[in-house]
Design an enzyme around this catalytic site. Structure first.
Site, PDB file in Angstrom:
ATOM      1  N   HIS C  82      57.188  40.587  49.089  1.00 29.23           N
ATOM      2  CA  HIS C  82      55.777  39.738  49.228  1.00 29.23           C
ATOM      3  C   HIS C  82      55.416  39.501  47.818  1.00 29.23           C
ATOM      4  N   ASP C 111      57.273   8.078  34.052  1.00 31.64           N
ATOM      5  CA  ASP C 111      58.159   9.413  34.861  1.00 31.64           C
ATOM      6  C   ASP C 111      57.898  10.433  33.757  1.00 31.64           C
ATOM      7  N   TRP C 146      58.142  44.483  42.676  1.00 33.29           N
ATOM      8  CA  TRP C 146      58.590  43.217  42.038  1.00 33.29           C
ATOM      9  C   TRP C 146      58.817  43.320  40.682  1.00 33.29           C
ATOM     10  N   SER C 182      65.492  27.657  36.333  1.00 33.59           N
ATOM     11  CA  SER C 182      64.574  26.740  36.803  1.00 33.59           C
ATOM     12  C   SER C 182      63.351  26.309  36.119  1.00 33.59           C
ATOM     13  N   SER C 183      62.689  27.610  35.920  1.00 33.06           N
ATOM     14  CA  SER C 183      61.241  27.229  35.244  1.00 33.06           C
ATOM     15  C   SER C 183      61.573  26.904  33.786  1.00 33.06           C
ATOM     16  N   HIS C 275      53.488  40.000  31.524  1.00 32.43           N
ATOM     17  CA  HIS C 275      52.198  39.647  31.210  1.00 32.43           C
ATOM     18  C   HIS C 275      51.946  38.269  31.142  1.00 32.43           C
ATOM     19  N   GLU C 277      53.388  35.907  32.214  1.00 36.83           N
ATOM     20  CA  GLU C 277      53.583  35.488  33.539  1.00 36.83           C
ATOM     21  C   GLU C 277      52.253  35.430  34.433  1.00 36.83           C
ATOM     22  N   TYR C 279      49.597  34.982  32.902  1.00 36.57           N
ATOM     23  CA  TYR C 279      48.667  33.846  32.555  1.00 36.57           C
ATOM     24  C   TYR C 279      49.490  32.467  32.898  1.00 36.57           C
ATOM     25  N   SER C 290      39.166  22.715  35.953  1.00 43.06           N
ATOM     26  CA  SER C 290      38.323  22.244  34.674  1.00 43.06           C
ATOM     27  C   SER C 290      38.495  20.532  35.089  1.00 43.06           C
ATOM     28  N   HIS C 324      49.458  47.178  28.460  1.00 38.39           N
ATOM     29  CA  HIS C 324      48.646  47.765  29.016  1.00 38.39           C
ATOM     30  C   HIS C 324      49.010  47.988  30.693  1.00 38.39           C
ATOM     31  N   HIS C 325      50.483  47.241  30.883  1.00 38.79           N
ATOM     32  CA  HIS C 325      51.049  47.869  32.146  1.00 38.79           C
ATOM     33  C   HIS C 325      51.736  49.262  31.987  1.00 38.79           C
ATOM     34  N   THR C 350      38.413  34.024  27.801  1.00 35.89           N
ATOM     35  CA  THR C 350      38.187  33.923  29.411  1.00 35.89           C
ATOM     36  C   THR C 350      36.745  33.642  29.689  1.00 35.89           C
ATOM     37  N   LYS C 353      35.363  30.264  29.123  1.00 38.52           N
ATOM     38  CA  LYS C 353      35.888  29.374  30.038  1.00 38.52           C
ATOM     39  C   LYS C 353      34.849  29.373  31.096  1.00 38.52           C
ATOM     40  N   ARG C 472      49.644  52.554  45.327  1.00 41.79           N
ATOM     41  CA  ARG C 472      50.259  51.445  45.814  1.00 41.79           C
ATOM     42  C   ARG C 472      51.577  51.753  46.244  1.00 41.79           C
TER      43      ARG C 472
HETATM   44  C1  HEA Z   1      49.648  35.249  44.204  1.00 40.14           C
HETATM   45  C2  HEA Z   1      50.001  36.371  44.824  1.00 40.14           C
HETATM   46  C3  HEA Z   1      49.716  36.988  46.002  1.00 40.14           C
HETATM   47  C4  HEA Z   1      49.098  36.710  46.864  1.00 40.14           C
HETATM   48  C5  HEA Z   1      48.569  35.202  47.258  1.00 40.14           C
HETATM   49  C6  HEA Z   1      48.912  37.669  47.905  1.00 40.14           C
HETATM   50  C7  HEA Z   1      48.434  37.745  49.101  1.00 40.14           C
HETATM   51  C8  HEA Z   1      48.164  38.895  49.721  1.00 40.14           C
HETATM   52  N1  HEA Z   1      48.424  40.120  49.500  1.00 40.14           N
HETATM   53 FE1  HEA Z   1      49.821  40.759  47.982  1.00 40.14          FE
HETATM   54  N2  HEA Z   1      50.816  41.358  46.278  1.00 40.14           N
HETATM   55  C9  HEA Z   1      51.132  40.476  45.299  1.00 40.14           C
HETATM   56  C10 HEA Z   1      50.848  39.083  45.031  1.00 40.14           C
HETATM   57  C11 HEA Z   1      50.043  38.357  45.934  1.00 40.14           C
HETATM   58  N3  HEA Z   1      49.388  38.746  47.247  1.00 40.14           N
HETATM   59  C12 HEA Z   1      51.846  41.084  44.408  1.00 40.14           C
HETATM   60  C13 HEA Z   1      52.472  40.654  43.115  1.00 40.14           C
HETATM   61  C14 HEA Z   1      52.011  42.280  44.973  1.00 40.14           C
HETATM   62  C15 HEA Z   1      52.544  43.672  44.170  1.00 40.14           C
HETATM   63  C16 HEA Z   1      54.072  44.015  44.910  1.00 40.14           C
HETATM   64  C17 HEA Z   1      54.651  45.114  44.631  1.00 40.14           C
HETATM   65  O1  HEA Z   1      54.118  46.080  44.517  1.00 40.14           O
HETATM   66  O2  HEA Z   1      55.642  45.041  44.079  1.00 40.14           O
HETATM   67  C18 HEA Z   1      51.349  42.286  46.230  1.00 40.14           C
HETATM   68  C19 HEA Z   1      51.087  43.710  46.874  1.00 40.14           C
HETATM   69  C20 HEA Z   1      50.090  43.652  47.873  1.00 40.14           C
HETATM   70  C21 HEA Z   1      49.703  44.804  48.662  1.00 40.14           C
HETATM   71  C22 HEA Z   1      50.078  46.367  48.420  1.00 40.14           C
HETATM   72  C23 HEA Z   1      51.416  46.783  48.922  1.00 40.14           C
HETATM   73  C24 HEA Z   1      51.661  47.866  48.331  1.00 40.14           C
HETATM   74  O3  HEA Z   1      51.501  48.369  47.307  1.00 40.14           O
HETATM   75  O4  HEA Z   1      52.119  48.983  49.084  1.00 40.14           O
HETATM   76  C25 HEA Z   1      48.814  44.757  49.906  1.00 40.14           C
HETATM   77  C26 HEA Z   1      48.410  45.328  50.619  1.00 40.14           C
HETATM   78  O5  HEA Z   1      47.480  45.133  51.404  1.00 40.14           O
HETATM   79  C27 HEA Z   1      48.917  43.013  49.737  1.00 40.14           C
HETATM   80  C28 HEA Z   1      48.344  42.229  50.766  1.00 40.14           C
HETATM   81  C29 HEA Z   1      48.048  40.950  50.560  1.00 40.14           C
HETATM   82  C30 HEA Z   1      47.447  39.960  51.557  1.00 40.14           C
HETATM   83  C31 HEA Z   1      46.675  40.720  52.896  1.00 40.14           C
HETATM   84  C32 HEA Z   1      47.496  38.769  51.123  1.00 40.14           C
HETATM   85  C33 HEA Z   1      46.829  37.500  51.778  1.00 40.14           C
HETATM   86  O6  HEA Z   1      46.153  36.764  50.895  1.00 40.14           O
HETATM   87  C34 HEA Z   1      47.843  36.779  52.516  1.00 40.14           C
HETATM   88  C35 HEA Z   1      47.269  35.667  53.123  1.00 40.14           C
HETATM   89  C36 HEA Z   1      48.157  34.983  54.308  1.00 40.14           C
HETATM   90  C37 HEA Z   1      48.935  34.111  54.039  1.00 40.14           C
HETATM   91  C38 HEA Z   1      49.029  33.340  52.979  1.00 40.14           C
HETATM   92  C39 HEA Z   1      49.620  33.428  55.217  1.00 40.14           C
HETATM   93  C40 HEA Z   1      48.965  33.155  56.401  1.00 40.14           C
HETATM   94  C41 HEA Z   1      49.422  32.439  57.526  1.00 40.14           C
HETATM   95  C42 HEA Z   1      50.034  33.030  58.610  1.00 40.14           C
HETATM   96  C43 HEA Z   1      50.325  34.614  58.596  1.00 40.14           C
HETATM   97  C44 HEA Z   1      50.269  32.592  59.822  1.00 40.14           C
HETATM   98  C45 HEA Z   1      51.372  32.577  60.769  1.00 40.14           C
HETATM   99  C46 HEA Z   1      52.525  31.971  60.103  1.00 40.14           C
HETATM  100  C47 HEA Z   1      52.798  30.628  60.630  1.00 40.14           C
HETATM  101  C48 HEA Z   1      52.125  29.766  61.405  1.00 40.14           C
HETATM  102  C49 HEA Z   1      54.259  30.607  60.191  1.00 40.14           C
HETATM  103  N4  HEA Z   1      49.718  42.539  48.592  1.00 40.14           N
HETATM  104  C1  HEA Z   2      46.315  35.606  37.651  1.00 38.10           C
HETATM  105  C2  HEA Z   2      47.021  36.730  37.069  1.00 38.10           C
HETATM  106  C3  HEA Z   2      46.138  37.644  36.136  1.00 38.10           C
HETATM  107  C4  HEA Z   2      45.070  37.706  35.262  1.00 38.10           C
HETATM  108  C5  HEA Z   2      44.531  36.059  34.875  1.00 38.10           C
HETATM  109  C6  HEA Z   2      44.626  38.752  34.893  1.00 38.10           C
HETATM  110  C7  HEA Z   2      43.855  39.301  33.790  1.00 38.10           C
HETATM  111  C8  HEA Z   2      43.606  40.364  33.249  1.00 38.10           C
HETATM  112  N1  HEA Z   2      43.984  41.421  33.464  1.00 38.10           N
HETATM  113 FE1  HEA Z   2      45.685  41.637  35.146  1.00 38.10          FE
HETATM  114  N2  HEA Z   2      47.221  41.908  36.200  1.00 38.10           N
HETATM  115  C9  HEA Z   2      47.631  40.769  37.045  1.00 38.10           C
HETATM  116  C10 HEA Z   2      47.441  39.770  36.983  1.00 38.10           C
HETATM  117  C11 HEA Z   2      46.416  39.113  36.368  1.00 38.10           C
HETATM  118  N3  HEA Z   2      45.592  39.864  35.337  1.00 38.10           N
HETATM  119  C12 HEA Z   2      48.903  41.423  37.929  1.00 38.10           C
HETATM  120  C13 HEA Z   2      49.609  40.750  38.862  1.00 38.10           C
HETATM  121  C14 HEA Z   2      48.679  42.908  37.638  1.00 38.10           C
HETATM  122  C15 HEA Z   2      49.765  43.895  38.233  1.00 38.10           C
HETATM  123  C16 HEA Z   2      51.247  43.985  38.016  1.00 38.10           C
HETATM  124  C17 HEA Z   2      51.702  44.742  38.685  1.00 38.10           C
HETATM  125  O1  HEA Z   2      51.423  46.160  38.220  1.00 38.10           O
HETATM  126  O2  HEA Z   2      52.408  44.824  39.693  1.00 38.10           O
HETATM  127  C18 HEA Z   2      47.673  43.010  36.471  1.00 38.10           C
HETATM  128  C19 HEA Z   2      47.646  44.163  35.959  1.00 38.10           C
HETATM  129  C20 HEA Z   2      46.613  44.496  35.053  1.00 38.10           C
HETATM  130  C21 HEA Z   2      46.592  45.764  34.030  1.00 38.10           C
HETATM  131  C22 HEA Z   2      47.627  46.829  34.321  1.00 38.10           C
HETATM  132  C23 HEA Z   2      47.027  47.945  35.371  1.00 38.10           C
HETATM  133  C24 HEA Z   2      47.962  48.852  35.813  1.00 38.10           C
HETATM  134  O3  HEA Z   2      48.838  48.813  36.315  1.00 38.10           O
HETATM  135  O4  HEA Z   2      47.649  49.886  35.297  1.00 38.10           O
HETATM  136  C25 HEA Z   2      45.644  45.568  33.099  1.00 38.10           C
HETATM  137  C26 HEA Z   2      45.389  46.596  32.346  1.00 38.10           C
HETATM  138  O5  HEA Z   2      44.673  46.445  31.425  1.00 38.10           O
HETATM  139  C27 HEA Z   2      45.055  44.170  33.523  1.00 38.10           C
HETATM  140  C28 HEA Z   2      44.232  43.669  32.684  1.00 38.10           C
HETATM  141  C29 HEA Z   2      43.928  42.369  32.755  1.00 38.10           C
HETATM  142  C30 HEA Z   2      42.611  41.816  32.046  1.00 38.10           C
HETATM  143  C31 HEA Z   2      41.851  42.464  30.907  1.00 38.10           C
HETATM  144  C32 HEA Z   2      42.480  40.424  32.150  1.00 38.10           C
HETATM  145  C33 HEA Z   2      41.844  39.354  31.533  1.00 38.10           C
HETATM  146  O6  HEA Z   2      42.298  38.425  31.217  1.00 38.10           O
HETATM  147  C34 HEA Z   2      40.538  39.024  32.427  1.00 38.10           C
HETATM  148  C35 HEA Z   2      39.418  38.549  31.649  1.00 38.10           C
HETATM  149  C36 HEA Z   2      38.300  37.751  32.420  1.00 38.10           C
HETATM  150  C37 HEA Z   2      37.160  38.488  32.441  1.00 38.10           C
HETATM  151  C38 HEA Z   2      36.991  39.733  31.936  1.00 38.10           C
HETATM  152  C39 HEA Z   2      36.269  37.709  33.414  1.00 38.10           C
HETATM  153  C40 HEA Z   2      35.435  36.591  32.593  1.00 38.10           C
HETATM  154  C41 HEA Z   2      34.568  36.985  31.533  1.00 38.10           C
HETATM  155  C42 HEA Z   2      33.542  37.195  31.320  1.00 38.10           C
HETATM  156  C43 HEA Z   2      32.454  36.557  32.272  1.00 38.10           C
HETATM  157  C44 HEA Z   2      32.980  37.384  29.928  1.00 38.10           C
HETATM  158  C45 HEA Z   2      32.381  38.861  29.670  1.00 38.10           C
HETATM  159  C46 HEA Z   2      32.956  39.964  30.289  1.00 38.10           C
HETATM  160  C47 HEA Z   2      33.130  40.983  29.729  1.00 38.10           C
HETATM  161  C48 HEA Z   2      32.547  41.252  28.384  1.00 38.10           C
HETATM  162  C49 HEA Z   2      33.630  42.098  30.539  1.00 38.10           C
HETATM  163  N4  HEA Z   2      45.801  43.621  34.575  1.00 38.10           N
HETATM  164 CU   LIG Z   3      48.857  42.137  32.057  1.00 38.76          CU
END
Ligand code: HEA
Ligand code: HEA
Ligand SMILES: [Cu+2]
Ligand code: CUA
Lengths: 251, 454, 696
Positions: C82, C111, C146, C182-183, C275, C277, C279, C290, C324-325, C350, C353, C472
């Protein structure tokens, strides 16, 4: 003619031509930098990060095998053992092969210059010379590797071997690819497929070649010149090494 | 459209209101909202600070969005385009600086807390040391120097598994080790987690203040049974803790040990010798294990079983510790807890699929009965030491939905029901201890293995 | 001139029919950035549904305590797939789809710089995606999470010498490696395209903001991906060749031996990539939003320059926060404190923005069409995820939140409430551009509000689960743990959320079948991609536009009004090379006249279809097939699986041969014209082209 150029930039200019003839850079680009060249610059940036990660790995592990050997002497544990870098690296030999590679950068410059002047013959000579120098470097590396295997340092022997071979091996692969590229260019020139207008293609190859040279200078410094710790014989490091060893539970 | 915006606003309010309320009262066994140690409280205070800052930012931003959306909606009366404003330097500087100030307020206590936490874990002067070894998927606990005196005259480690006892009001520094994969040691109610990383020693300091039972879990994904790598922490008054240490060191000596050879629990029955390949029981005669438990590297491969029948759970929090469940486990461990390495004791069973298909082939039903009865009798004569449990034993809930308990009809005992509501303080161990339910008649292996996880 | 006209005619005969073809073959060989964009987009949607389906399995399993719907191992595989699918196969390709489709249009190019490389990027994406998902059929699904923490990915049990020889993580590692290539290829292409193929007058600071987001995201990819390439390569060296980069001790010849490897090395390498990634996942979304907000507010983007700087600042800071991870790995107080602080810093750009978006809306005339709803939805929902991110950034607090559902809540808010919201909004916004048809607005609004509510129901309670200590990646939980209630709420919300996607699918299907064409510029948009027909012709611009303004199309429609108080001069130089013109809003009159004249001349030369477009090519696909076979060869030939050893040479060798064949054929293929004498045109300098014919 100006109008056509413009068109090439935006349509034909979009074309990535096959090797040999033309490239996207014939029209003026927005930056004035040829597209292929820009591509190469960014590729090298990316490749630089790749080497950065490998170098970091190597730097973390460069003394680790020796440090562990303390466990063997002090606590009687089983460790991977030597050969250790101080026993095995031959600075002089590698300095010579590094010199060869450095010199190839010079011949590469000459190759690029000759194609710029439209002197195909000179271009051929210098390109082949560069490729050969690269080949000599690779031969040196092959010799070095077999020597090390002989002395017991394999990829699996200890963590120094692993990081050494992976780091220098990846660099060697880059040199190998560069040699193939240069040979390809000179081959094309024999078939008459290279002219002054291919200047950019050659320049791009040159960029790549200089880059792997520079990387080697860094590797040479970090792998061969920078002193290593001596492990068990090095009393200063016993403390730190023992902590490392004790962190691993044995049941 | 207007209705949508209002809906939006209402949602915002709900979030704003619900979150803090929920954040304040929580009695769940794993909550970290209401910490029971100074270390945990420092973290929680910091969390609260950031939380309220966050709430302010949250409400401000959401309000701004809703307000702007409503006020500047396009209307029919709009004939010309709005003023084409491209920016506003002062405003932009303002909303750079204000968040920066908020972050500074958060950063300062954050950094001091970080340094304090590390310093506390390093300072072991006043502290009791407990070594924790993360295993797949259970915990081995060592109390250095608190075990029986060894052959070399030095006190050995006191070793137990999945249940940590620590004295009240005593700073404890946990040293965390692993020789397999990464785990994470987490007792949410006491303090934050710390990873258990092969090749590194990690430390965590906790000063528990209140006697009681706390629940721990593995928080770093560590393979198949990561979800069932739990443990229990029992905080007791110092005196009770000392009694337990004594009991552990003297080993089992209950007089009712009918199932041990010659009624001496320190001598294991022959069937048990296979177990001693990987498990240890303090005080059990070496004779029983003669010629078997010789490979030192296999010692500790399985949990130490000293006073097993005094523990709350089996299989690291998966099953309530009852004779029936113990039998079930022995009959087919791979079936009860998927992936665990004990299924390997069955010859010919190489992998999980097979382990699920065949019940344990090494031990017959009679063997299992003998071992269960023997293990159940592993108690001190004076009964299990006080465990200071003041709260419900949530682990009994663990097996409620798990088929295996129901799958031993021969045991003739009703399946334990969900224990979440068992808040009476009746430790399950007492319930099961001493009186093996199956007195005499062997526990028959389940005719067909019921797959929990098909 | 005669030769040019001639060759152009030839070019038309040679290419135009092929390019407008619509058979399967034309899609397999296409190098048109728009078609490749569509391929990316369709792939992304397919995998979004697959990833979503996996999410539904997760939610079913957790809907009640001790559920036995999935075995523990199956659950582990499902969440791994997932996460991997959603990140690498859904959100990234969806962003890349927009990069491909929009960027050449936005900068006024015909292109991308390297169209065949572009095709290769797509086919490699498909290859990587297939490799990953073939694991389902091979019955060994990746199951290490993942971020695949070593040493779980290489040893099964450290107490014995059981190694992790299953192919599960092999599929994962090889798949990711291919996706990485690819990326990288796609990013190089985008960077060069943006720097080099801008229309006359389009200075860097006049580029549409989405193009900026693309540029910065691409740079992030170029600099971040090598780290995971190395991490995966070392992992595979460990697994294939028996080194111990990530394992500190193991059994060698039956004896427990200290090897000195370090599991933390994996974590550093992974998160140095990981990380940035995240962004990479959000910056394109920021770019899309925007674009949308100004159009629907009828006001230019508030603080364009600051928005650009903020993007750059986020990207830059993004490389300095990876630890921070790893706050719970006990790296020591100083690194932990430093990375806590740097992580907090990211909230500042952020926040800028967020506030600038509101500033854009402020004083505008806001139309709440579906794209705008989703865009504003992002501003609101992303903030929630951002705030929980800031909570994580405080290391002591994170020790209670790390690896709990609090983190799951955080990243679904930023990923779904951020990336997915923006991507859906952009889909509604650009659908008319891409297909010439408009998605049903009424359905769209229902879709938005449904998504909004279901999304919050699905993910907000995860915060509570996190506070209640639910870790989790738990396949199962005890009834007494007190997590049941919120899990049920989350599951219900998730299914409602899935339904919202069914609604979207219905809307798309319905619209595609309808015959209602929409005008070229249905939203009264600001940028030049809306000035051409929808869908755009193969060559995009009949006449390359000249750009004098940021919101060029608005300027064309409404005049500039000379109110560019905040136009910033920016000269970008790298290593002394000027990359951007000294750009300012209003050009010197002479310059303008000159560029316009050029463009006019061009228009004279070109008749409608005389635009010369590159030929389709089959070789990118061939190369990708080669890589695919090689990948499978590597997976099925894990040296430690004795039985499979035989298959090593067959598949891998076949793959290498195909790949080399493809590359050679590619480099010998004339890029633009099957006729040898086309070169005169291509050479562009008008230089005598006689010799070039010789080497065909
Ligand atoms: C962009 C990234 C993204 C998105 C969009 C989502 C979407 C969702 N995620 Fe995801 N999630 C992750 C990225 C994302 N996740 C990542 C990175 C992890 C960590 C994995 C790890 O720990 O390694 C995670 C882990 C994660 C967990 C934790 C699992 C665990 O730690 O045990 C859960 C639990 O509820 C969850 C739930 C969901 C749900 C309910 C949605 C919903 O938003 C999904 C919405 C549904 C759909 C988009 C499909 C809808 C359509 C159908 C089902 C229709 C039927 C099909 C046909 C017609 C063919 N996600
Ligand atoms: C789209 C992807 C995305 C983005 C944009 C961010 C944005 C941020 N993330 Fe997130 N992060 C993830 C995706 C993302 N993260 C994922 C996938 C994981 C889990 C990976 C995994 O373990 O599987 C993760 C995990 C993760 C961790 C690790 C947690 C853990 O595993 O223990 C931390 C820790 O610091 C963190 C911090 C932040 C912070 C500080 C930002 C900042 O960039 C956010 C900044 C934005 C705001 C704060 C809001 C707007 C700001 C204002 C309105 C201004 C005023 C606000 C204040 C003064 C507070 N993130
Ligand atoms: Cu991070
Ligand atoms: Cu041990 Cu998870």
């Amino acid at each position: 003619m100006a109008t056509t150029t413009l068109d090439v930039q935006h349509a034909g200019g979009a074309v990535d031509h096959g090797h040999g003839h033309g490239d996207s850079g014939h029209g003026p680009t927005s930056t004035g930098i040829d597209s292929k060249k820009l591509l190469m610059w960014w590729f090298l940036g990316s490749d630089g990060v790749l080497f950065g990660a490998l170098i970091a790995t190597f730097m973390i592990y460069r003394n680790r095998a020796q440090d562990l050997s303390v466990g063997e002497t002090v606590a009687g544990l089983v460790t991977t053992g030597g050969p250790f870098p101080n026993e095995i690296l031959d600075q002089l030999f590698t300095a010579v092969s590094a010199g060869v590679l450095l010199f190839s950068s010079f011949t590469m410059v000459l190759a690029v210059a000759s194609i710029g002047r439209g002197n195909i013959k000179a271009f051929r000579v210098w390109t082949i010379a560069t490729a050969m120098l690269g080949g000599i470097f690779l031969a040196g590396q092959y010799f070095e590797y077999t020597e090390f295997f002989h002395e017991g340092l394999s990829l699996q022997q200890n963590i120094f071997g692993a990081s050494f071979f992976v780091l220098t091996g990846v660099h060697g692969l880059h040199v190998f690819a560069g040699v193939l590229w240069l040979l390809g260019l000179s081959l094309t020139s024999f078939r008459g497929g290279i002219s002054k207008k291919d200047h950019t293609n050659v320049e791009v190859a040159g960029l790549y070649w200089h880059f792997i040279d520079i990387v080697w200078i860094v590797l040479f410094t970090l792998v061969y010149l920078l002193p290593y710790r001596d492990g068990a014989h090095d009393p200063e490091h016993v403390d730190g090494a023992m902590r490392l060893v004790q962190a691993i539970p044995f049941f | 459209m207007f209705r949508s915006v209002v809906l939006f606003a209402i949602l915002v309010m709900v979030f704003g209101a619900v979150a803090p309320v929920l954040a304040q009262q929580d009695t769940n066994p794993y909550t970290h909202i209401d910490p029971k140690s100074p270390e945990g409280r420092t973290i929680q205070d910091l969390y609260k600070l950031i939380f309220w800052m966050g709430v302010v930012v949250f409400i401000f931003v959401q309000f701004l969005i809703v307000y702007t959306s409503m006020r500047f909606k396009r209307r029919r009366t709009h004939t010309s385009r709005p003023a084409q404003v491209h920016g506003h330097r002062t405003l932009e500087i303002t909303w750079t600086i204000i968040p920066a100030i908020i972050l500074l307020i958060i950063a300062v206590p954050t950094i001091t807390t970080i340094y304090n936490a590390y310093a506390a874990a390093e300072d072991t002067e006043e502290a009791m040391i407990v070594d924790v070894y993360g295993k797949q998927w259970w915990w081995e606990i060592h109390y250095p120097g608190m075990g029986p005196v060894g052959e070399d005259g030095q006190p050995t480690d006191l070793v137990t598994a999945n249940e940590i006892r620590i004295p009240e009001d005593q700073k404890v520094v946990f040293r965390l080790y692993s020789n397999n994969v990464i785990h994470s040691f987490w007792i949410p109610e006491l303090t934050g987690k710390m990873d258990v990383i092969p090749g590194h020693e990690r430390r965590l300091s906790i000063t528990p203040e209140t006697s009681g039972t706390y629940y721990g879990e593995c928080a770093e994904f560590c393979g198949v049974a990561h979800a069932w790598m739990r443990f229990v922490v029992k905080v007791q008054p110092q005196a009770e803790f000392d009694t337990w240490v004594t009991a552990m060191n003297s080993g089992p000596d209950t007089p009712t040990a009918a199932f041990a050879p010659e009624g001496d629990v320190s001598r294991a029955p022959a069937e048990f010798s296979a177990c001693l390949l990987c498990h240890n029981v303090t005080g059990v005669s070496e004779a029983a294990a003669e010629g078997i438990a010789t490979d030192p590297s296999s010692v500790g491969a399985g949990p130490n079983l000293t006073l097993l029948s005094c523990r709350d759970t089996l299989a690291a929090g998966l099953l309530e510790n009852t004779p029936e469940n113990l039998a079930l486990w022995l009959l087919n461990p791979g079936h009860v807890k998927e992936g665990n390495y004990m299924h390997g004791v069955t010859p010919g069973i190489k992998n999980q699929d097979e382990a699920n298909t065949y019940p344990n082939q090494v031990l017959s039903g009679e063997d299992v009965t003998a071992i269960v009865n023997y293990l159940e009798s592993l108690q001190p004569a004076a009964g299990c030491p006080e465990d200071g449990v003041a709260r419900g034993n949530m682990n009994t809930g663990a097996n409620a939905g798990n088929a295996p308990v129901l799958a031993t009809p021969a045991a003739g005992t009703p399946a334990p029901t969900g224990g979440g509501e068992d808040v009476t303080g009746a430790g399950s161990s007492e319930a099961g201890a001493g009186t093996p339910a199956t007195e005499g008649e062997p526990i028959a292996p389940a005719a067909t293995p019921v797959a929990i996880n098909p | 001139m005669a030769t040019i006209a001639q060759s152009q005619t030839q070019a038309r005969h040679a290419t135009t029919p092929a390019a407008s073809e619509s058979g399967l073959w034309s899609w397999l060989t296409t190098i048109d950035h728009k078609r490749i964009g569509i391929l990316y987009g369709v792939t992304a949607i397919v995998f979004l549904f697959i990833g979503g389906l996996e999410a539904m399995l997760i939610r079913l399993q957790l809907a009640r305590p001790e559920n036995d719907l999935l075995s523990l191992d199956a659950y582990n595989a499902i969440f791994t797939m997932h996460g991997t699918t959603m990140i690498f196969l859904a959100v990234m390709p969806a962003s890349t789809a927009f990069f491909n489709y929009l960027v050449p249009l936005q900068i006024g190019a015909r292109d991308v710089a390297f169209p065949r490389l572009n095709a290769l990027s797509y086919w490699l994406l498909l290859a990587g995606a297939l490799i990953l998902n073939l694991s389902f059929f091979a019955g060994s699904i990746p199951n290490g999470g993942w971020y695949g923490y070593a040493p779980l990915t290489e040893i099964l049990n450290g107490q014995t010498d059981q190694l992790n020889t299953g192919r599960n993580m092999e599929f994962w590692a090889v798949g990711l490696q291919v996706l990485g290539i690819s990326s990288l290829a796609a990013s190089f292409n985008m960077i060069v395209t943006i720097f080099n193929l801008r229309a006359p007058g389009m200075t860097l600071m006049r580029m549409p903001i989405f193009t900026w987001a693309t540029l910065i995201t691409s740079i992030l990819m170029v600099l971040a991906f090598p780290a995971i390439t190395v991490a995966l390569a070392l992992l595979q060296v460990d697994r294939f060749l028996g080194t111990h980069f990530y394992v500190p001790s193991t059994y060698i010849d039956g004896r427990l031996t200290l090897t000195g490897g370090d599991p933390l090395l994996w974590q550093h390498l992974f998160w140095i990539f990981g990380h940035p990634e995240v962004y990479i996942l959000i910056l394109p979304a920021f770019g899309l939003v925007s674009e949308i907000i100004p159009v629907f507010s009828r006001k230019p983007l508030f603080g364009y320059a600051v928005m650009v700087y903020a993007l750059a600042a986020i990207a830059f800071l993004g490389f300095g926060v990876w630890v921070h991870h790893m706050f719970t790995t006990g790296l020591g107080p100083t690194p932990t404190a430093i990375f806590s602080a740097t992580t907090m810093l990211i909230a500042i750009p952020t926040g800028v923005k967020i506030f600038n978006w509101v500033g854009t809306m402020w004083g505008g005339q806001i139309r709440f069409s579906t794209p705008m709803l989703f865009a504003v939805g992002l501003v609101s929902q992303f903030t929630i995820g951002g705030i929980s991110g800031v909570m994580h950034s405080s290391a002591p607090v994170d020790t209670q939140q790390n690896d709990s559902y609090f983190v799951i809540a955080h990243f679904h808010y930023v990923l779904f409430g951020g990336s997915i919201f923006a991507l859906i909004g952009a889909l509604y916004f650009y659908f008319p551009k891409i297909t010439g048809k408009m998605l049903d607005e009424r359905l769209g609004k229902i879709h938005f509000w449904w998504t909004f509510l279901a999304f919050n129901a699905a993910f907000f309670p995860m915060h509570f689960l996190g506070l209640e200590g639910m870790p989790r990646r738990y396949a199962s939980y005890a009834e007494g743990s007190g997590w049941w209630f919120w899990n049920v709420v989350v599951s219900i919300g998730s299914f409602a959320l899935a339904l919202s996607f069914v609604l979207l699918a219905y809307n798309i299907a319905k619209t595609l079948r309808s015959r209602n064409k929409v005008e070229d510029d249905p939203w009264d948009a600001a940028t030049i991609e809306w000035s051409i027909p929808s869908p755009p012709p193969v060559y995009n611009y009949k006449e390359i536009p000249t750009v004098t303004n940021r919101d060029q199309f608005w300027a064309d429609k409404y005049g500039t009004g000379h109110d560019h108080e905040e136009e910033d001069d920016l000269e970008v130089r790298i290593a002394g090379v000027k990359l951007g013109d000294v750009g300012s809003g209003d050009e010197q009159p002479e310059d303008q006249a000159a560029t316009r004249r050029q463009a006019d001349d061009l228009g004279d030369v070109e008749e409608d279809t005389h635009v010369h477009m590159p030929n389709p090519s089959f070789w990118p696909l061939v190369v990708a097939i080669g890589v695919f076979l090689l990948g499978l060869g590597l997976i099925f030939s894990h040296p430690r699986i004795e039985i499979e050893r035989l298959s090593l040479p067959v598949l891998s060798v076949l793959g290498v041969v195909t790949m080399v064949f493809g590359i050679v054929a590619w480099s010998l293929e004339p890029a633009s014209d099957p006729e040898p004498h086309h070169d005169e045109f291509n050479d562009g300098h008008g230089a005598a082209a006689a010799p070039t014919a010789a080497h065909h």
